[in-house]
Write a protein that holds these residues in place. Structure first.
Motif, PDB file in Angstrom:
ATOM      1  N   HIS A   1      32.012  30.856  49.270  1.00  0.00           N
ATOM      2  CA  HIS A   1      30.975  30.629  50.278  1.00  0.00           C
ATOM      3  C   HIS A   1      30.584  31.961  50.914  1.00  0.00           C
ATOM      4  O   HIS A   1      31.433  32.838  51.123  1.00  0.00           O
ATOM      5  CB  HIS A   1      31.470  29.674  51.362  1.00  0.00           C
ATOM      6  CG  HIS A   1      31.753  28.288  50.866  1.00  0.00           C
ATOM      7  ND1 HIS A   1      30.769  27.414  50.471  1.00  0.00           N
ATOM      8  CD2 HIS A   1      32.934  27.623  50.690  1.00  0.00           C
ATOM      9  CE1 HIS A   1      31.314  26.268  50.085  1.00  0.00           C
ATOM     10  NE2 HIS A   1      32.620  26.372  50.203  1.00  0.00           N
ATOM     11  N   GLY A   2      29.305  32.075  51.236  1.00  0.00           N
ATOM     12  CA  GLY A   2      28.835  33.256  51.951  1.00  0.00           C
ATOM     13  C   GLY A   2      29.136  34.548  51.212  1.00  0.00           C
ATOM     14  O   GLY A   2      28.754  34.733  50.053  1.00  0.00           O
TER      15      GLY A   2
ATOM     16  N   GLU B   1      42.776  32.698  25.139  1.00  0.00           N
ATOM     17  CA  GLU B   1      43.448  33.808  25.807  1.00  0.00           C
ATOM     18  C   GLU B   1      42.945  35.150  25.283  1.00  0.00           C
ATOM     19  O   GLU B   1      42.899  35.388  24.079  1.00  0.00           O
ATOM     20  CB  GLU B   1      44.959  33.698  25.592  1.00  0.00           C
ATOM     21  CG  GLU B   1      45.769  34.643  26.449  1.00  0.00           C
ATOM     22  CD  GLU B   1      47.255  34.356  26.362  1.00  0.00           C
ATOM     23  OE1 GLU B   1      48.025  35.073  27.020  1.00  0.00           O
ATOM     24  OE2 GLU B   1      47.631  33.418  25.634  1.00  0.00           O
ATOM     25  N   GLY B   2      42.550  36.025  26.223  1.00  0.00           N
ATOM     26  CA  GLY B   2      42.073  37.355  25.862  1.00  0.00           C
ATOM     27  C   GLY B   2      40.570  37.454  25.737  1.00  0.00           C
ATOM     28  O   GLY B   2      40.011  38.556  25.814  1.00  0.00           O
ATOM     29  N   GLU B   3      39.861  36.344  25.550  1.00  0.00           N
ATOM     30  CA  GLU B   3      38.405  36.375  25.444  1.00  0.00           C
ATOM     31  C   GLU B   3      37.792  36.611  26.821  1.00  0.00           C
ATOM     32  O   GLU B   3      38.352  36.214  27.845  1.00  0.00           O
ATOM     33  CB  GLU B   3      37.880  35.066  24.852  1.00  0.00           C
ATOM     34  CG  GLU B   3      38.328  34.809  23.422  1.00  0.00           C
ATOM     35  CD  GLU B   3      37.716  33.542  22.858  1.00  0.00           C
ATOM     36  OE1 GLU B   3      36.782  33.004  23.500  1.00  0.00           O
ATOM     37  OE2 GLU B   3      38.163  33.083  21.795  1.00  0.00           O
ATOM     38  N   THR B   4      36.635  37.249  26.856  1.00  0.00           N
ATOM     39  CA  THR B   4      35.960  37.539  28.120  1.00  0.00           C
ATOM     40  C   THR B   4      34.605  36.848  28.164  1.00  0.00           C
ATOM     41  O   THR B   4      34.042  36.460  27.134  1.00  0.00           O
ATOM     42  CB  THR B   4      35.769  39.052  28.311  1.00  0.00           C
ATOM     43  OG1 THR B   4      34.965  39.566  27.231  1.00  0.00           O
ATOM     44  CG2 THR B   4      37.103  39.766  28.344  1.00  0.00           C
ATOM     45  N   ALA B   5      34.098  36.699  29.390  1.00  0.00           N
ATOM     46  CA  ALA B   5      32.778  36.099  29.594  1.00  0.00           C
ATOM     47  C   ALA B   5      32.215  36.635  30.900  1.00  0.00           C
ATOM     48  O   ALA B   5      32.964  37.013  31.810  1.00  0.00           O
ATOM     49  CB  ALA B   5      32.878  34.581  29.633  1.00  0.00           C
ATOM     50  N   THR B   6      30.894  36.691  30.997  1.00  0.00           N
ATOM     51  CA  THR B   6      30.218  37.104  32.224  1.00  0.00           C
ATOM     52  C   THR B   6      29.601  35.867  32.858  1.00  0.00           C
ATOM     53  O   THR B   6      28.752  35.202  32.247  1.00  0.00           O
ATOM     54  CB  THR B   6      29.130  38.149  31.929  1.00  0.00           C
ATOM     55  OG1 THR B   6      29.728  39.280  31.285  1.00  0.00           O
ATOM     56  CG2 THR B   6      28.467  38.604  33.216  1.00  0.00           C
ATOM     57  N   ILE B   7      30.036  35.550  34.068  1.00  0.00           N
ATOM     58  CA  ILE B   7      29.608  34.310  34.717  1.00  0.00           C
ATOM     59  C   ILE B   7      29.162  34.603  36.145  1.00  0.00           C
ATOM     60  O   ILE B   7      29.588  35.590  36.757  1.00  0.00           O
ATOM     61  CB  ILE B   7      30.750  33.269  34.733  1.00  0.00           C
ATOM     62  CG1 ILE B   7      31.972  33.836  35.465  1.00  0.00           C
ATOM     63  CG2 ILE B   7      31.122  32.855  33.313  1.00  0.00           C
ATOM     64  CD1 ILE B   7      33.111  32.842  35.594  1.00  0.00           C
ATOM     65  N   PRO B   8      28.300  33.759  36.725  1.00  0.00           N
ATOM     66  CA  PRO B   8      27.859  33.954  38.109  1.00  0.00           C
ATOM     67  C   PRO B   8      28.950  33.553  39.098  1.00  0.00           C
ATOM     68  O   PRO B   8      29.897  32.838  38.753  1.00  0.00           O
ATOM     69  CB  PRO B   8      26.640  33.037  38.217  1.00  0.00           C
ATOM     70  CG  PRO B   8      26.905  31.952  37.215  1.00  0.00           C
ATOM     71  CD  PRO B   8      27.625  32.615  36.076  1.00  0.00           C
ATOM     72  N   SER B   9      28.799  33.993  40.326  1.00  0.00           N
ATOM     73  CA  SER B   9      29.792  33.673  41.360  1.00  0.00           C
ATOM     74  C   SER B   9      29.861  32.172  41.619  1.00  0.00           C
ATOM     75  O   SER B   9      30.906  31.659  42.033  1.00  0.00           O
ATOM     76  CB  SER B   9      29.452  34.410  42.656  1.00  0.00           C
ATOM     77  OG  SER B   9      28.166  34.023  43.129  1.00  0.00           O
TER      78      SER B   9
END
Length: 244
Positions: free
Chosen positions: A90-91, A148-156
């Motif tokens: 939040h915020g 496990e070990g994989e990455t991703a770009t995600i919004p907050s």
């Protein structure tokens, strides 16, 4: 000409009351689901409530959806699969996340999105504006089995903040742990005591019979028989003295 605000129709009033009631019910259920549990088959986390089994052995895990209930029977499993529920950011709370922080993040997997444990690899911050919602992004690394070990770009908005509270303070969990350490109580049957008493009475009768037999034999042979009572036991012995 006077103008009047038209009164709401009974139908629209009922619809509004129904929506308000549904909202309150959802909020009530939401507040009751103060824990989250990890499913064993895919390691995803879901809001839940827990209760003790009627038998007193184990925890019933009820998920917030119509999914099948689960059961936990050991302390180790409870500590690894249950925790205080994570909460959305939040915020400006996104600014508190640092590299290495552990979070609960959404991973889209058809037919629905599920939440899994992840670790923040890199925050991609964007200046906040009062007119626009948070646009910060985070590179996270999945730490659940299978990804496990994989990455991703995600919004907050796809990140949940883990609770700092300890699961061992939850009253139901405390009661469950106490039930595991309480020894099983059993009622001792009085039968052995009764049998022991019966054996004692039988022994006394046998001794009395032996004394009677010895006395009869002594009378016929002129041997004197005495009885000595020591500590409640009857001990017959023969005094080898002849009647004069």
């Amino acid at each position: 000409m006077d103008t009047h605000t038209p009164a709401p129709s009974p139908k629209s009033s009922r619809g509004r009351r129904g929506r308000q009631q549904n909202h309150r019910e959802r909020r009530r259920v939401e507040m009751e689901l103060e824990l989250e549990a990890m499913r064993k088959h895919d390691f995803s986390w879901h809001p839940c409530r827990v209760s003790l089994r009627s038998s007193g052995v184990g925890l019933i895990v009820e998920y917030g959806t119509n999914d099948t209930d689960d059961c936990i029977v050991t302390k180790e499993e409870a500590l690894s699969r249950l925790r205080i529920r994570s909460t959305p950011l939040h915020g400006d709370e996104c600014s508190l996340l640092r590299e290495g922080d552990r979070v609960l993040a959404t991973r889209k997997s058809p037919p629905k999105s599920l939440f899994f444990d992840a670790q923040v690899e890199k925050p991609l911050r964007v200046r906040h504006s009062k007119k626009i919602h948070c646009r910060c992004m985070f590179v996270v690394r999945w730490i659940h089995h299978g990804r496990e070990g994989e990455t991703a770009t995600i919004p907050s908005s796809a990140i949940m903040k883990m609770s700092a509270e300890c699961i061992t303070l939850h009253p139901t969990i405390v009661a469950f742990f106490s039930s595991l350490t309480t020894p099983n109580h059993c009622t001792i049957s009085p039968l052995p005591t009764v049998l022991k008493g019966m054996d004692y009475e039988r022994d006394v009768l046998q001794l009395e019979k032996q004394i009677e037999d010895i006395s009869n034999a002594a009378d016929s042979s002129g041997i004197k028989v005495s009885e000595n009572l020591i500590d409640g036991d009857v001990l017959p012995y023969v005094v080898t003295s002849l009647y004069i």
